[in-house]
Design a protein around this motif. Sequence first.
Motif, short mmCIF file in Angstrom:
data_model
loop_
_atom_site.label_atom_id
_atom_site.label_comp_id
_atom_site.label_asym_id
_atom_site.label_seq_id
_atom_site.Cartn_x
_atom_site.Cartn_y
_atom_site.Cartn_z
N PRO A 168 14.68 9.63 8.68
CA PRO A 168 14.08 8.30 8.73
C PRO A 168 12.94 8.15 9.73
O PRO A 168 12.07 7.32 9.54
N GLY A 169 12.88 8.98 10.76
CA GLY A 169 11.80 8.89 11.74
C GLY A 169 10.54 9.63 11.33
O GLY A 169 9.53 9.58 12.02
N LEU A 170 10.57 10.31 10.18
CA LEU A 170 9.43 11.09 9.71
C LEU A 170 8.32 10.16 9.24
O LEU A 170 8.56 9.23 8.47
N ASP A 171 7.12 10.41 9.70
CA ASP A 171 5.96 9.59 9.32
C ASP A 171 5.35 10.17 8.05
O ASP A 171 4.68 11.19 8.08
N VAL A 172 5.62 9.52 6.91
CA VAL A 172 5.11 9.97 5.62
C VAL A 172 3.95 9.08 5.20
O VAL A 172 4.08 7.86 5.16
N ALA A 173 2.80 9.68 4.89
CA ALA A 173 1.65 8.93 4.40
C ALA A 173 1.92 8.53 2.95
O ALA A 173 1.94 9.38 2.06
N ARG A 174 2.16 7.25 2.72
CA ARG A 174 2.52 6.76 1.38
C ARG A 174 1.28 6.26 0.65
O ARG A 174 0.52 5.47 1.17
N ALA A 175 1.15 6.71 -0.59
CA ALA A 175 0.05 6.26 -1.44
C ALA A 175 0.34 4.85 -1.93
O ALA A 175 1.50 4.44 -2.05
N HIS A 176 -0.72 4.12 -2.26
CA HIS A 176 -0.56 2.79 -2.85
C HIS A 176 0.25 2.92 -4.14
O HIS A 176 0.02 3.84 -4.92
N GLY A 177 1.20 2.04 -4.33
CA GLY A 177 2.01 2.07 -5.55
C GLY A 177 3.22 2.99 -5.45
O GLY A 177 3.89 3.21 -6.44
N THR A 178 3.51 3.51 -4.25
CA THR A 178 4.69 4.34 -4.06
C THR A 178 5.82 3.46 -3.55
O THR A 178 5.62 2.65 -2.65
N HIS A 179 6.99 3.62 -4.14
CA HIS A 179 8.14 2.81 -3.77
C HIS A 179 9.34 3.72 -3.56
O HIS A 179 9.53 4.69 -4.30
N GLY A 180 10.15 3.42 -2.56
CA GLY A 180 11.35 4.18 -2.29
C GLY A 180 12.58 3.28 -2.39
O GLY A 180 12.53 2.13 -1.97
N TYR A 181 13.65 3.82 -2.96
CA TYR A 181 14.87 3.06 -3.17
C TYR A 181 16.05 3.86 -2.66
O TYR A 181 16.52 4.78 -3.34
N PRO A 182 16.58 3.51 -1.46
CA PRO A 182 17.75 4.22 -0.96
C PRO A 182 18.94 3.97 -1.87
O PRO A 182 19.07 2.90 -2.47
N VAL A 183 19.81 4.96 -1.98
CA VAL A 183 20.99 4.84 -2.81
C VAL A 183 22.15 4.46 -1.90
O VAL A 183 22.44 5.15 -0.93
N ALA A 184 22.81 3.35 -2.23
CA ALA A 184 23.97 2.90 -1.46
C ALA A 184 25.21 3.61 -1.99
O ALA A 184 25.39 3.72 -3.20
N ARG A 185 26.04 4.10 -1.09
CA ARG A 185 27.29 4.78 -1.51
C ARG A 185 28.45 4.21 -0.75
O ARG A 185 28.42 3.85 0.33
#
Length: 185
Positions: A168-185
């Motif tokens: 989670p601390g990693l700095d990722v350069a996200r492109a416009h229109g990129t979405h992330g969805y964590p999976v709840a378990r």
Amino acid sequence: MTPAPDPKPDPKPGTALGTAPSAAPSAALGAALGGTPTAPLLGAGVIVPTGDGRVLVGRRITAGEPPTWSLPGGKVDLGESFERTAARELAEETGIVLPAERMRVLAVHLDHELGRPRLTAAVLAPPSLAEAVVTEPHACAGWERFPVDALPEPMFYPSALVLGSWLPGLDVARAHGTHGYPVAR
């Protein structure tokens, strides 16, 4: 013939991981990459930790693309789960056999970098120190294990997104229109 990348690009800790595209590629590029411009791609990126703070990364040398570093992974086959895809792709690309039942989906990422939707599952494998061999020399120049705080660059965009799900601390350069969805378990 694609020229081989520098055998050991220098890791650059402390910088944003992944290169966000400056503009969406054309629909023609999407069509040229294997399908209709709107056909979605479904895949899995496999995080193979070592248990001692390192992760498996390969030198990606796909024809027509600049060399990058990448996690093992690939496209979902008909009828497969993300976990089954991860286990199959890991075995096909590295020779490392780990059970699909031990794979865990951490998140899914949606991007449009290729001019069409691409959904990539971030899949965490159980820790492994098994030897990784190059089984697809047309696509990978070698596998190495890097400390998670010294990952090499440039990183294949979906792999950067997947690693960001795990670190989670990693700095990722996200492109416009990129979405992330964590999976709840």
